[in-house]
Design an enzyme around this catalytic site. Structure first.
Site, PDB file in Angstrom:
ATOM      1  N   LYS A  19      -4.779   1.359 -13.714  1.00 42.13           N
ATOM      2  CA  LYS A  19      -4.425  -0.302 -14.001  1.00 42.13           C
ATOM      3  C   LYS A  19      -5.361  -1.547 -12.702  1.00 42.13           C
ATOM      4  O   LYS A  19      -6.293  -2.682 -13.435  1.00 42.13           O
ATOM      5  CB  LYS A  19      -2.482  -0.415 -13.875  1.00 42.13           C
ATOM      6  CG  LYS A  19      -2.468  -1.799 -13.045  1.00 42.13           C
ATOM      7  CD  LYS A  19      -0.931  -1.537 -13.447  1.00 42.13           C
ATOM      8  CE  LYS A  19      -0.042  -1.411 -12.210  1.00 42.13           C
ATOM      9  NZ  LYS A  19      -0.879  -2.653 -11.127  1.00 42.13           N
ATOM     10  N   GLU A  47       4.176   6.388  -3.686  1.00 37.94           N
ATOM     11  CA  GLU A  47       5.290   6.839  -3.993  1.00 37.94           C
ATOM     12  C   GLU A  47       5.330   8.183  -3.796  1.00 37.94           C
ATOM     13  O   GLU A  47       4.636   9.238  -3.608  1.00 37.94           O
ATOM     14  CB  GLU A  47       5.378   7.220  -5.663  1.00 37.94           C
ATOM     15  CG  GLU A  47       5.529   5.621  -6.064  1.00 37.94           C
ATOM     16  CD  GLU A  47       5.552   5.206  -7.802  1.00 37.94           C
ATOM     17  OE1 GLU A  47       5.538   6.764  -8.166  1.00 37.94           O
ATOM     18  OE2 GLU A  47       4.874   4.343  -8.627  1.00 37.94           O
ATOM     19  N   PHE A  50       0.683  -1.391   0.131  1.00 41.42           N
ATOM     20  CA  PHE A  50       0.219   0.255  -0.071  1.00 41.42           C
ATOM     21  C   PHE A  50       1.045   1.118  -0.116  1.00 41.42           C
ATOM     22  O   PHE A  50       0.688   2.767   0.232  1.00 41.42           O
ATOM     23  CB  PHE A  50      -0.930  -0.300   1.335  1.00 41.42           C
ATOM     24  CG  PHE A  50      -2.222  -1.482   2.032  1.00 41.42           C
ATOM     25  CD1 PHE A  50      -3.028  -1.385   0.305  1.00 41.42           C
ATOM     26  CD2 PHE A  50      -1.709  -1.946   2.193  1.00 41.42           C
ATOM     27  CE1 PHE A  50      -3.838  -2.497   0.717  1.00 41.42           C
ATOM     28  CE2 PHE A  50      -2.769  -3.278   1.971  1.00 41.42           C
ATOM     29  CZ  PHE A  50      -3.442  -3.618   1.164  1.00 41.42           C
ATOM     30  N   CYS A  95      -1.210   2.437 -10.876  1.00 35.64           N
ATOM     31  CA  CYS A  95      -1.384   2.085 -10.151  1.00 35.64           C
ATOM     32  C   CYS A  95      -3.322   2.142 -10.476  1.00 35.64           C
ATOM     33  O   CYS A  95      -3.953   1.026 -10.369  1.00 35.64           O
ATOM     34  CB  CYS A  95      -1.496   1.980  -8.387  1.00 35.64           C
ATOM     35  SG  CYS A  95       0.015   1.203  -8.357  1.00 35.64           S
ATOM     36  N   PHE A 140      -8.189  12.014   0.563  1.00 35.98           N
ATOM     37  CA  PHE A 140      -8.680  11.649  -1.054  1.00 35.98           C
ATOM     38  C   PHE A 140      -9.464  12.660  -1.305  1.00 35.98           C
ATOM     39  O   PHE A 140     -10.131  11.754  -2.393  1.00 35.98           O
ATOM     40  CB  PHE A 140      -8.533  10.583  -0.851  1.00 35.98           C
ATOM     41  CG  PHE A 140      -7.421  10.400  -1.646  1.00 35.98           C
ATOM     42  CD1 PHE A 140      -6.142   9.935  -0.514  1.00 35.98           C
ATOM     43  CD2 PHE A 140      -7.108   9.303  -2.756  1.00 35.98           C
ATOM     44  CE1 PHE A 140      -5.222   9.924  -0.803  1.00 35.98           C
ATOM     45  CE2 PHE A 140      -5.634   8.707  -3.350  1.00 35.98           C
ATOM     46  CZ  PHE A 140      -4.661   8.683  -1.925  1.00 35.98           C
ATOM     47  N   ASN A 151      -7.196   0.590  -3.680  1.00 35.78           N
ATOM     48  CA  ASN A 151      -7.921   1.294  -4.304  1.00 35.78           C
ATOM     49  C   ASN A 151      -8.815   1.773  -5.718  1.00 35.78           C
ATOM     50  O   ASN A 151      -8.720   2.835  -5.923  1.00 35.78           O
ATOM     51  CB  ASN A 151      -6.621   0.763  -5.765  1.00 35.78           C
ATOM     52  CG  ASN A 151      -5.076   1.058  -5.383  1.00 35.78           C
ATOM     53  OD1 ASN A 151      -4.626   1.741  -4.599  1.00 35.78           O
ATOM     54  ND2 ASN A 151      -3.723   0.797  -6.143  1.00 35.78           N
TER      55      ASN A 151
HETATM   56  N1  LIG Z   1       4.779   1.980  -7.622  1.00 33.05           N
HETATM   57  C1  LIG Z   1       3.984   1.772  -6.546  1.00 33.05           C
HETATM   58  O1  LIG Z   1       3.111   2.830  -6.294  1.00 33.05           O
HETATM   59  C2  LIG Z   1       3.243   0.471  -6.074  1.00 33.05           C
HETATM   60  C3  LIG Z   1       1.757   0.389  -4.508  1.00 33.05           C
HETATM   61  C4  LIG Z   1       1.926  -0.492  -5.007  1.00 33.05           C
HETATM   62  C5  LIG Z   1       1.760  -1.618  -5.469  1.00 33.05           C
HETATM   63  N2  LIG Z   1       2.066  -1.978  -6.225  1.00 33.05           N
HETATM   64  C6  LIG Z   1       2.319  -3.335  -7.336  1.00 33.05           C
HETATM   65  O2  LIG Z   1       3.524  -3.706  -6.968  1.00 33.05           O
HETATM   66  C7  LIG Z   1       4.193  -3.957  -8.540  1.00 33.05           C
HETATM   67  C8  LIG Z   1       5.763  -3.540  -8.757  1.00 33.05           C
HETATM   68  O3  LIG Z   1       4.807  -1.685  -9.279  1.00 33.05           O
HETATM   69  P1  LIG Z   1       6.520  -1.235  -9.198  1.00 33.05           P
HETATM   70  O4  LIG Z   1       5.677   0.299  -8.910  1.00 33.05           O
HETATM   71  O5  LIG Z   1       7.516  -1.404  -7.657  1.00 33.05           O
HETATM   72  O6  LIG Z   1       7.102  -1.119 -10.612  1.00 33.05           O
HETATM   73  P2  LIG Z   1       8.493  -0.957 -10.690  1.00 33.05           P
HETATM   74  O7  LIG Z   1       8.282  -1.182 -12.413  1.00 33.05           O
HETATM   75  O8  LIG Z   1       8.946   0.102 -10.625  1.00 33.05           O
HETATM   76  O9  LIG Z   1       9.254  -1.852 -11.570  1.00 33.05           O
HETATM   77  C9  LIG Z   1       8.940  -3.522 -11.348  1.00 33.05           C
HETATM   78  C10 LIG Z   1      10.652  -3.928 -11.444  1.00 33.05           C
HETATM   79  O10 LIG Z   1      10.749  -5.194 -11.867  1.00 33.05           O
HETATM   80  C11 LIG Z   1      11.389  -5.934 -12.644  1.00 33.05           C
HETATM   81  N3  LIG Z   1      11.192  -7.040 -13.509  1.00 33.05           N
HETATM   82  C12 LIG Z   1      11.035  -7.533 -14.496  1.00 33.05           C
HETATM   83  N4  LIG Z   1      11.046  -8.744 -14.893  1.00 33.05           N
HETATM   84  C13 LIG Z   1      11.255  -8.826 -14.182  1.00 33.05           C
HETATM   85  C14 LIG Z   1      12.107 -10.637 -13.389  1.00 33.05           C
HETATM   86  N5  LIG Z   1      11.663 -11.890 -14.239  1.00 33.05           N
HETATM   87  N6  LIG Z   1      12.651 -10.847 -12.411  1.00 33.05           N
HETATM   88  C15 LIG Z   1      13.091 -10.081 -11.913  1.00 33.05           C
HETATM   89  N7  LIG Z   1      13.180  -8.763 -11.936  1.00 33.05           N
HETATM   90  C16 LIG Z   1      12.122  -8.572 -12.866  1.00 33.05           C
HETATM   91  C17 LIG Z   1      11.536  -4.400 -13.705  1.00 33.05           C
HETATM   92  O11 LIG Z   1      12.932  -4.257 -13.803  1.00 33.05           O
HETATM   93  C18 LIG Z   1      11.686  -2.882 -12.417  1.00 33.05           C
HETATM   94  O12 LIG Z   1      12.722  -2.795 -12.110  1.00 33.05           O
HETATM   95  C19 LIG Z   1       3.190  -4.080  -9.510  1.00 33.05           C
HETATM   96  O13 LIG Z   1       1.972  -4.948  -9.699  1.00 33.05           O
HETATM   97  C20 LIG Z   1       1.968  -2.443  -8.905  1.00 33.05           C
HETATM   98  O14 LIG Z   1       0.498  -2.625  -9.582  1.00 33.05           O
HETATM   99  C21 LIG Z   1       3.082  -0.558  -7.393  1.00 33.05           C
END
Ligand SMILES: NC(=O)c1ccc[n+]([C@@H]2O[C@H](COP(=O)([O-])OP(=O)(O)OC[C@H]3O[C@@H](n4cnc5c(N)ncnc54)[C@H](O)[C@@H]3O)[C@@H](O)[C@H]2O)c1
Length: 458
Positions: free
Chosen positions: A290, A164, A161, A287, A276, A235
């Protein structure tokens, strides 16, 4: 504990760095060689408050390392996180390609002889933990000739949760932890992993002091499916809150009310809460869009038409159009006009441009013939690198962006914009038009400075 984390993005890198800070031994697994090089050198490839000092410390102390070799990270791991991206497909469903690659690498890297929990931290469609379990088991069987023993191997869901911009803070001091697993021993392992956070029993790192009044962190234990659903429901609710504020803004404008006052008035009701509820250019980021698309897709798979979710998305789409319409209202002809845009990132405190309303608005203004000068405190490098197709002149500071511009459009509520003297704004602009997509400025002060001011819903 020994921890492996697949994916060193916003979620994986921050989770890994914080768990290392708490005393666990963390190995990150990443496929992007640039990220590997940066993180190995202790340099965060993303902007997150506090990470620039936290990361080098845990790397230097040998508590966090990074590798492209999944098997090496998984072999010693008690807990393995999957934190790879889950981008949307054209039909709204989530693309699980990276999750599958990670799961197969985990299955191939696991060795018998120790209890292991594989934790889905990525946001994955409801039921995906089952798929992850199957993908891991199949890869394991290819290596060992049999499936892993369910007494020794579990897949859990532990949705993330974090916000960023405040990801380190949110990881150390979360509102709650959701631990979804069908085997009690797996929940116990996750409780042990998170114990310092749950009891708040760690020495706060210097870059992220413990907030006043912070008590133990509530833990929600649930089955796996419910844990996956909790993430989507959270979300969806947050996005709906903002779209609700925007719908109220549309009505406020028509009846002559001020949505900022109206939302302050309802937010004090404890059943509603003040956060919010900001009307403006709408939500964006990696997020909400999607995750709503994926939840809508899932609902439809079961023949259910999720009308509230669809309205939340539709209202949000219209807010971006509304900003462009406001520019047209002010300038009439947009062709050949110079327009300044303050703010590119989807919200303040981050350099993340994924689904940023500013980019949608800029694209549309450029299509209508405008020439854009933009300024953002930290997202300009990303914008130039990730969107070379966008015709933007990047300005070195907020005031320079205004030089000769005929309108100013505010798209991200960065604090520093609040501090720019409005008289200076008026002086630099060739025409007085200000379209405030975040209701950042005080309308009366803007008018007093001689600006033509339009916010949202006021
Ligand atoms: N960003 C947010 O605020 C947030 C908050 C909660 C949940 N999420 C969820 O968390 C997940 C990740 O989000 P994020 O923002 O960190 O994404 P991101 O794109 O910043 O990071 C994902 C990383 O995974 C790497 N990757 C891809 N395939 C891989 C593999 N096979 N092995 C190792 N690494 C690999 C990519 O190169 C990338 O660096 C998503 O499902 C997103 O919905 C994100």
């Amino acid at each position: 504990m020994q921890v492996a984390v697949f994916g060193a993005g916003y979620v994986g890198l921050v989770t890994g760095a914080v768990l290392a800070e708490l005393g666990h031994q963390v190995r990150l697994v990443e496929v992007d060689p640039e990220k590997i090089a940066a993180i190995a050198a202790g340099r965060p490839p993303i902007y997150e408050a506090g990470l620039d000092t936290l990361l080098p410390r845990v790397v230097r102390d040998g508590r966090l390392s990074i590798t492209a070799d999944g098997a090496r990270a998984v072999a010693p791991a008690d807990v393995t996180f999957i934190a790879v991206g889950t981008p949307p497909l054209a039909n709204g469903d989530a693309d699980l390609r990276f999750v599958r690659q990670a799961a197969e690498a985990i299955g191939a890297g696991m060795e018998p002889g120790r209890r292991r929990v594989v934790v889905n931290k990525a946001t994955v469609p409801i039921g995906s933990a089952n798929l992850v379990e199957v993908w891991i088991s199949e890869a394991y069987r290819r290596r060992w000739g049999r499936e892993p023993d369910p007494e020794w191997f579990a897949v859990a869901s532990n949705p993330e949760f974090l916000r960023e911009g405040t990801a380190v803070f949110d990881t150390l001091y979360p509102d709650r932890l959701v631990l979804g697993a069908d085997q009690p021993w797996a929940v116990e392992m996750l409780r042990a992993l998170y114990d310092p956070i749950i009891r708040q029993a760690f020495e706060p790192p210097p870059e992220c002091p413990r907030p006043e009044g912070q008590g133990p962190v509530p833990v929600v234990e649930s089955d796996r499916i419910s844990a996956e659903m909790i993430k989507y429901a959270a979300n969806a609710f947050l996005a709906t809150k903002i779209s609700f504020a925007n719908e109220m803004a549309a009505i406020c404008e028509r009846v002559g009310a001020d949505v900022v006052q109206v939302m302050a008035g309802i937010g004090l009701d404890q059943r509603i809460g003040p956060r919010f509820l900001n009307a403006g250019a709408g939500w964006g980021g990696s997020c909400f869009g999607k995750d709503l698309a994926a939840l809508i897709f899932t609902a439809r798979e079961y023949g259910y038409e999720p009308r509230i979710l669809e309205a939340t998305v539709a209202v949000n789409r219209d807010q971006r159009r509304l900003i462009v319409a406001r520019v047209q209202e002010a300038l009439k002809t947009v062709k050949g006009r110079r327009i300044a845009v303050w703010g590119l990132s989807f919200k303040p405190g981050t350099d993340d441009l994924r689904d940023a309303p500013a980019l949608t608005v800029i694209r549309e203004l450029v299509r209508l013939g405008a020439r854009i000068a933009a300024y953002d405190p930290i997202a300009m490098t990303n914008a130039a690198r990730q969107h070379p197709e966008l015709e933007i002149r990047y300005a070195p500071d907020a005031l320079s962006a205004l030089e000769g511009a005929e309108a100013l459009v505010i798209m991200t509520e960065w604090d520093e914009f609040r501090r720019v003297p409005l008289a200076e704004v008026r002086q630099r602009l060739a025409q007085p038009y200000v379209i405030d997509g975040r209701n950042l400025l005080d309308p009366a002060a803007a008018k007093a400075a001689g600006l033509w001011y339009r916010g949202i819903g006021r």
